[in-house]
Each structure stands twice: as C-alpha cells, then as structure tokens.
Scaffold this active site. Structure first.
Site, PDB file in Angstrom:
ATOM      1  N   LYS A 118     -66.778 -12.034  59.730  1.00 52.15           N
ATOM      2  CA  LYS A 118     -68.024 -11.438  59.955  1.00 52.15           C
ATOM      3  C   LYS A 118     -68.741 -11.886  60.020  1.00 52.15           C
ATOM      4  O   LYS A 118     -69.203 -11.932  60.877  1.00 52.15           O
ATOM      5  CB  LYS A 118     -68.588 -10.312  59.195  1.00 52.15           C
ATOM      6  CG  LYS A 118     -67.532  -8.551  59.430  1.00 52.15           C
ATOM      7  CD  LYS A 118     -67.089  -8.279  60.644  1.00 52.15           C
ATOM      8  CE  LYS A 118     -67.068  -6.804  60.672  1.00 52.15           C
ATOM      9  NZ  LYS A 118     -66.908  -5.957  61.444  1.00 52.15           N
TER      10      LYS A 118
HETATM   11  N1  PMP Z   1     -62.372  -5.984  55.783  1.00 50.80           N
HETATM   12  C1  PMP Z   1     -63.507  -6.014  54.813  1.00 50.80           C
HETATM   13  C2  PMP Z   1     -64.063  -6.281  54.205  1.00 50.80           C
HETATM   14  C3  PMP Z   1     -64.631  -5.840  55.871  1.00 50.80           C
HETATM   15  O1  PMP Z   1     -65.793  -5.345  56.041  1.00 50.80           O
HETATM   16  C4  PMP Z   1     -64.260  -5.655  57.632  1.00 50.80           C
HETATM   17  C5  PMP Z   1     -64.924  -4.932  58.365  1.00 50.80           C
HETATM   18  N2  PMP Z   1     -65.553  -4.028  58.465  1.00 50.80           N
HETATM   19  C6  PMP Z   1     -62.931  -5.378  57.835  1.00 50.80           C
HETATM   20  C7  PMP Z   1     -61.941  -6.118  56.470  1.00 50.80           C
HETATM   21  C8  PMP Z   1     -62.542  -4.783  59.169  1.00 50.80           C
HETATM   22  O2  PMP Z   1     -62.942  -6.020  60.191  1.00 50.80           O
HETATM   23  P1  PMP Z   1     -63.022  -5.138  61.291  1.00 50.80           P
HETATM   24  O3  PMP Z   1     -64.319  -4.921  61.695  1.00 50.80           O
HETATM   25  O4  PMP Z   1     -62.910  -6.159  62.517  1.00 50.80           O
HETATM   26  O5  PMP Z   1     -62.218  -4.371  62.114  1.00 50.80           O
END
Ligand code: PMP
Length: 478
Positions: free
Chosen positions: A60
């Site tokens: 992120k």
């Molecule tokens: N794994 C974790 C630990 C996350 O914090 C996130 C983001 N919410 C994701 C996976 C998924 O990523 P995305 O939001 O880009 O789908």
C-alpha cells in the site's frame, strides 16, 4: 514543494555518494523470490512478489503518494490539509509516510478486528486513529466507511483518500507493480495471483499484464466469508460472514475492483491461509502477513487444480509484513483460541514439554545404587520412575515403583541390606530425541509408563509420563 517534486527526487549519485533524497523514492522495485519448500512437488516456477520490502512494510506504500499527488494536482488538498481514510492499516501507513514528508495531517478509521500492532503503528506516524465496530453493514453510520465520510465533512480542508473508489489506486499498480513484474520475469509470466481488498492490486497489475500479453491469467484469492468469489462466479450477491485474515475479502464490490480483468477467483479458508503464513516464515524465511498466506494457499490450489506444468511462471503477491500480526498468526495462544489448533500440535516437540514441566529437575540412578536409597529418592521427590545411567551418563534402563514393589513382594525373596537395583532395571524403555513430535510420544506412551528423552550421545535430558503430557496439553488450552 508538491509531492511530485519530492517523489521525483530519486536516487542521486554524485562523488560516489549513493542516496535517496527522501523515503518516497525507495517505494516499489520489490524483489521476486522463488518459493521452494512450500511448492515442492509442483512443476511451475512460483515467485513471490515480496511487498514488505516497501519502506512502510506493505504494497500500500505504492498508492499513498499518488493519491496525495492527485488531490494536490486538482486543488482538493492544500497546505495544512488533512487526509482521512478508512483503512485496514496498510494504506494508512502508505499515506502517513507521504504525509510525513509533505506535512499533511492524517486521520484513519479502522474496524476493530484489526491487530493492535496496526493501530499503534499508525499512531507512531502521528496519525489520529478512530476505531469502529466490524460487525455492522457498510451503510450503517457506525461503519468505518461512514465514519470516514463524516470526518471529512466535519474537518476543514480535508480529503477522503477513498482507496475503494479512487481510480488512482489501481492506476498506481498499473504504473509500478505491473511493469516491475513484467520486466522481472522478462515477459515470461503466465499467471498473476493475489488477494483482493480494494482490488487495486489485481485490477491495476492485471490490466497492465494483459495489455502486454492478453494470455496471462489473472487469478484472485478470496477468503471464505467474503462476497467476491460468488459475485465473480455467478453474479450473485451473497451475505458476508466474518473471517480472520486481514486486508482481503469484502462485503461489497469496491469501485476500484475491475471484475472483468479477473479470470478466476479461488476461495480459501482462514485455517489454510494462516497455516500457510506460518510455513512461509518457517520454511521459506518469508516473514509475511496472513493475506500472503492466503494468496500462496490459493495459488498452490490453483496450480494443482489446473495441473500447471514446467512452462508456467506464476507470480503471487505477499502484500505485507508478519510484524503486523505477531499477536495473531504468530501467537500460538491466539491460533488455539480461534480453533486453528490441530496442526499447531504438530509443532510441539518432546523437548518443549520437558522444558515446561513444573519441576524440570532430572533425577537418575546407577545400577549399583542401593534399593533403599533409590526408594528414598523416589519418595522424597514424588517420582514413580527413574532412568538408570552408566558411568558415562548414558541410559541403560528404567526402574519404576511397580518393579521395585514386585521385587520386594517376591515370596521367596530375602532382602539384603546392601541390595542394589541392578536386577530390577527394565532395559526395554521407549527412547526419543528432543525433537520427537507429540504424535510419536502419544503412540509410545499409550501402553507404557514413560518415555525417556536422550540427546545424540544417549545422555538423558528428560523423562515424560502420561501425566506430563496431560499437564502440558491442558496448560495449552485456555
Ligand atoms: N493484504 C493486505 C494485508 C492489505 O492490507 C491489502 C489492502 N487492503 C491487501 C492485501 C489487498 O490489496 P488491494 O487493496 O490492492 O486489493
């Protein structure tokens, strides 16, 4: 200075000094690491995109600065402004890093199922963290989406980062994560597999990879309880249920998710996700969080179901660091409380049980010891069996109270004052090393009085009875 200026100040090399002008240009360019032990028996090359190499410890970080840059560019965010976001933690860190450098304030709204580490982490960056209940509908005024929206309305010069709907989120992955994977695999990637939260990663990376080669399969991994698997498969909106893995799965379809880019979604449960997370750390040295375990568990299932061969190159995302889950996935107590227990028992070794015994002291006897001294020793320490060792401290057998008793009661036996225990030693003793597993101990001890633990030189390092196993097991159940 805007965040674009700050971001563009990339590595400067001059006079032999190699540095980054600030932390932002260290974001991205994360390594691909091959999975070995957990992928044994499978033919494809399976590569983990290790996103915890980012400075804030997660994928992120990639979306924090572009969201701020976009809001600055169209004038929504002005100096002294505040960034508000509903976040499971990681986006908060990504935004907080960028905000730290640009001087914006941050307010983050988090559901209460998130780990304490994540809350403390965001506070460490100076952010205000508001915790809201997890078990409410997205439209409920107490939901974390609703609270975040209200905070933006109430705070002057504030923006909602809005990762769930902001097109900048998938775009950041289209511009960075996707091209990195394409270049790192020299265009040979055949399958991209990742968990989905906002869907930014899968949509942005998927769109980029398919723009390079439409044959590349884009696979989502969804925790059971989330609505995304069924929505993609049949177009049906199901009722969401709770699950423990953090950061992936949804109870609505985020605007940042482009379902049309996804070829298949693999459902995974908490148990397989969390046990895989622990294996990734212990067998691959990859200290990732639970959603990485989900992604790998889903990837392995997909590879088996589709019988992928040696020509497949699979890239699977490990979104964040295990340090965020020390009190959860990596805490045996938490794993047990949540019923992910059975496999955890297989981690228990004979040496662990010995070291947790209330009295760790190990008593032994010699063949030449007098019967009355041995009885006194057993009585005074309330022990019912004693390993017998030779002059080099190596195990030769066991004397137990029942053997001593039988011997003393022999009808034709006349007791001598200097009688030794030599004739009472039972040499048929089950022996294990300190690494013997619980199931081995259980099978040996089921019809025996005790199991003796010895080191590589046959020296006694412990003795376990049924009651020791019972004590250990009951102490583990909270
Ligand atoms: N794994 C974790 C630990 C996350 O914090 C996130 C983001 N919410 C994701 C996976 C998924 O990523 P995305 O939001 O880009 O789908």
């Amino acid at each position: 200075m805007t965040i674009s200026d700050l971001r563009s100040a990339r590595t400067t090399i001059g006079e032999g000094i190699d540095y980054h002008d600030n932390i932002l240009s260290t974001i991205g360019h994360t390594p691909l690491v091959r999975l070995n032990a957990v992928a044994s028996g499978l033919e494809p090359l399976i590569l983990a995109k290790v996103e915890y190499f980012n400075p804030g410890g997660s994928v992120k970080d990639r979306i924090g600065w572009p969201i701020i840059e976009d809001a600055e560019r169209d004038g929504r965010l002005r100096p002294g402004g505040t960034i508000v976001e509903a976040t499971s933690g990681n986006t908060g860190v990504g935004l907080a890093i960028a905000a730290a450098i640009t001087g914006y304030r941050c307010i983050f709204v988090m559901p209460d199922k998130m780990s304490q580490e994540k809350i403390l982490l965001l506070r460490a960056f100076g952010a205000r963290v508001v915790v809201t209940p997890t078990a409410v509908e997205p439209e409920d005024p107490r939901s974390y989406y609703s609270v975040a929206r209200r905070l933006v309305e109430e705070t002057p010069n504030a923006i909602l980062a809005n990762q769930y709907y902001n097109p900048v989120n998938p775009q950041a992955h289209f511009e960075t994560t996707g091209p990195e994977i394409w270049q790192q695999t020299a265009g040979r990637i055949t399958h991209f597999i990742t968990g989905m939260g906002t869907g930014g990663t899968i949509s942005g990376v998927g769109r980029y990879l398919k723009s390079q080669n439409p044959e590349i399969q884009v696979i989502g991994v969804d925790p059971i309880g989330s609505i995304l698997y069924e929505l993609h498969r049949s177009g049906t909106m199901t009722a969401a249920e709770g699950y423990k893995v953090e950061g992936i799965g949804e109870d609505f379809l985020p605007g940042a998710t482009d379902l049309s880019i996804i070829d298949e979604i693999v459902p995974v449960n908490d148990r397989e996700s969390l046990l895989m997370t622990r294996r990734l750390v212990r067998e691959e040295g990859l200290f990732c969080g639970g959603s990485g375990g989900s992604a790998v568990a889903g990837a392995l299932k997909y590879i088996q179901q589709h019988r992928l061969g040696t020509d497949a190159v699979v890239v699977v995302v490990l979104p964040d660091s295990g340090s965020r889950y020390l009190s959860k996935v990596f805490d045996d107590g938490w794993m047990r409380e949540n019923g992910f227990l059975e496999q955890v028992w297989s981690d228990v070794r004979a040496g662990d049980i010995q070291s947790q015994k209330a009295s760790g002291q190990i008593f032994t006897a010699r063949a030449g010891d007098l019967l009355r001294d041995v009885v006194t020793l057993m009585k005074s320490h309330n022990i019912s069996q004693l390993p017998v060792v030779n002059d080099e401290s190596r195990l030769i057998g066991l004397v137990s109270e029942i053997d001593l008793l039988n011997h003393m009661l022999l009808a034709d036996h006349v007791h001598q004052p200097d009688e030794t225990i030599e004739s009472m030693i039972n040499s048929d003793v089950p022996v294990v090393g300190p690494n013997a597993r619980l199931e081995t101990l259980m099978s040996l001890i089921s019809d025996r009085a005790a199991v003796v633990i010895v080191d590589g030189d046959d020296r006694v390092t412990g003795i376990l009875t049924k009651i020791d196993l019972l004590d250990f097991l009951s102490s583990q159940i909270r």
